[in-house]
Design a protein around this motif. Structure first.
Motif, PDB file in Angstrom:
ATOM      1  N   SER A 154       0.803  -1.218   0.000  1.00 34.36           N
ATOM      2  CA  SER A 154       0.000   0.000   0.000  1.00 34.36           C
ATOM      3  C   SER A 154       0.835   1.267   0.000  1.00 34.36           C
ATOM      4  O   SER A 154       0.337   2.329  -0.325  1.00 34.36           O
ATOM      5  CB  SER A 154      -0.943   0.005   1.197  1.00 34.36           C
ATOM      6  OG  SER A 154      -0.191  -0.015   2.390  1.00 34.36           O
ATOM      7  N   VAL A 155       2.118   1.193   0.364  1.00 34.67           N
ATOM      8  CA  VAL A 155       2.957   2.383   0.364  1.00 34.67           C
ATOM      9  C   VAL A 155       3.348   2.775  -1.054  1.00 34.67           C
ATOM     10  O   VAL A 155       3.843   3.850  -1.282  1.00 34.67           O
ATOM     11  CB  VAL A 155       4.229   2.194   1.214  1.00 34.67           C
ATOM     12  CG1 VAL A 155       3.880   2.092   2.671  1.00 34.67           C
ATOM     13  CG2 VAL A 155       5.021   1.011   0.747  1.00 34.67           C
ATOM     14  N   VAL A 156       3.110   1.890  -2.008  1.00 41.12           N
ATOM     15  CA  VAL A 156       3.488   2.159  -3.390  1.00 41.12           C
ATOM     16  C   VAL A 156       2.227   2.481  -4.182  1.00 41.12           C
ATOM     17  O   VAL A 156       1.381   1.630  -4.379  1.00 41.12           O
ATOM     18  CB  VAL A 156       4.179   0.938  -4.017  1.00 41.12           C
ATOM     19  CG1 VAL A 156       4.616   1.235  -5.426  1.00 41.12           C
ATOM     20  CG2 VAL A 156       5.340   0.498  -3.167  1.00 41.12           C
ATOM     21  N   SER A 157       2.092   3.703  -4.616  1.00 45.57           N
ATOM     22  CA  SER A 157       0.889   4.076  -5.335  1.00 45.57           C
ATOM     23  C   SER A 157       1.064   3.943  -6.844  1.00 45.57           C
ATOM     24  O   SER A 157       0.156   3.562  -7.535  1.00 45.57           O
ATOM     25  CB  SER A 157       0.490   5.499  -4.976  1.00 45.57           C
ATOM     26  OG  SER A 157       1.556   6.378  -5.280  1.00 45.57           O
ATOM     27  N   HIS A 158       2.240   4.255  -7.336  1.00 44.46           N
ATOM     28  CA  HIS A 158       2.498   4.109  -8.756  1.00 44.46           C
ATOM     29  C   HIS A 158       3.952   3.713  -8.950  1.00 44.46           C
ATOM     30  O   HIS A 158       4.778   3.917  -8.074  1.00 44.46           O
ATOM     31  CB  HIS A 158       2.180   5.403  -9.501  1.00 44.46           C
ATOM     32  CG  HIS A 158       3.132   6.513  -9.178  1.00 44.46           C
ATOM     33  ND1 HIS A 158       3.076   7.222  -8.004  1.00 44.46           N
ATOM     34  CD2 HIS A 158       4.184   7.013  -9.862  1.00 44.46           C
ATOM     35  CE1 HIS A 158       4.051   8.115  -7.987  1.00 44.46           C
ATOM     36  NE2 HIS A 158       4.734   8.014  -9.098  1.00 44.46           N
ATOM     37  N   ASN A 159       4.246   3.148 -10.085  1.00 47.97           N
ATOM     38  CA  ASN A 159       5.582   2.705 -10.458  1.00 47.97           C
ATOM     39  C   ASN A 159       6.234   1.810  -9.393  1.00 47.97           C
ATOM     40  O   ASN A 159       7.303   2.126  -8.867  1.00 47.97           O
ATOM     41  CB  ASN A 159       6.479   3.907 -10.752  1.00 47.97           C
ATOM     42  CG  ASN A 159       7.755   3.485 -11.454  1.00 47.97           C
ATOM     43  OD1 ASN A 159       7.908   2.336 -11.857  1.00 47.97           O
ATOM     44  ND2 ASN A 159       8.684   4.421 -11.585  1.00 47.97           N
TER      45      ASN A 159
END
Length: 181
Positions: A51-56
């Motif tokens: 969840s800490v990664v929103s894109h790429n």
């Protein structure tokens, strides 16, 4: 490239061959690449949810691996010049690096947990010495104990926190200063 619906661990496992290739080009050493991949795997595992990664997310993993490489080099006391670090990381603003932010949050949580495991007196002495920067004599007066006892309690607290964070504690004051404890 993996779909964004994969978990971060799934993406890591799927993207590992490409990550290995990119790291090999950057780091130049298969041994270092293997170490970096192993530590990156452990960090991804600790993060759990992506969840800490929103894109790429692939870029996030690559940045995380480069951060691991930088941390390992620093731990081995191989100091890099500012130019080398910037070249390695290709970052303009470290404050916005999501991998470092996530890693820092994990370390803060681990430190909070380690501090909760200390006795109340050890925790208070550690905060007085390291956060409030009080002299040991003042701490000894506050707790009505000897300066030597303050040193012992502080050493125990630091060693405990160091163990929990997987770091070596170096005594920076008193007899034996500079020695690893």
């Amino acid at each position: 490239m993996a779909s964004s619906s994969l978990s971060l661990m799934g993406l890591f496992l799927e993207w590992q061959p490409e990550l290995r290739k990119r790291l090999r080009r950057r780091l130049g050493s298969d041994d270092l690449v293997n170490d970096v991949l192993q530590e990156t795997y452990l960090r991804v595992e600790r993060l759990g949810d992506a969840s800490v990664v929103s894109h790429n997310p692939a870029g996030y993993l690559f940045r995380m691996a480069l951060n691991v490489a930088a941390d390992q080099r620093q731990a081995e006391s191989r100091y890099l010049t500012g130019e080398e670090v910037e070249e390695l990381l290709h970052i303009a603003d470290e404050a916005l690096d999501p991998a470092r932010i996530a890693h820092a949050r994990i370390e803060i949580a681990a430190l909070e947990h380690a501090m909760r495991e200390l006795t109340e007196r050890q925790r208070a002495i550690l905060i007085a010495a390291r956060v409030d920067d009080l002299p040991q004599q003042e701490i000894a007066d506050r707790f009505r104990i000897s300066v030597r006892m303050v040193g012992k309690e502080l050493k125990k607290a630091l060693e405990h926190c160091g163990d929990r964070l997987g770091r070596r504690v170096v005594q920076r004051f008193g007899p034996g200063a500079g020695k690893a404890s």
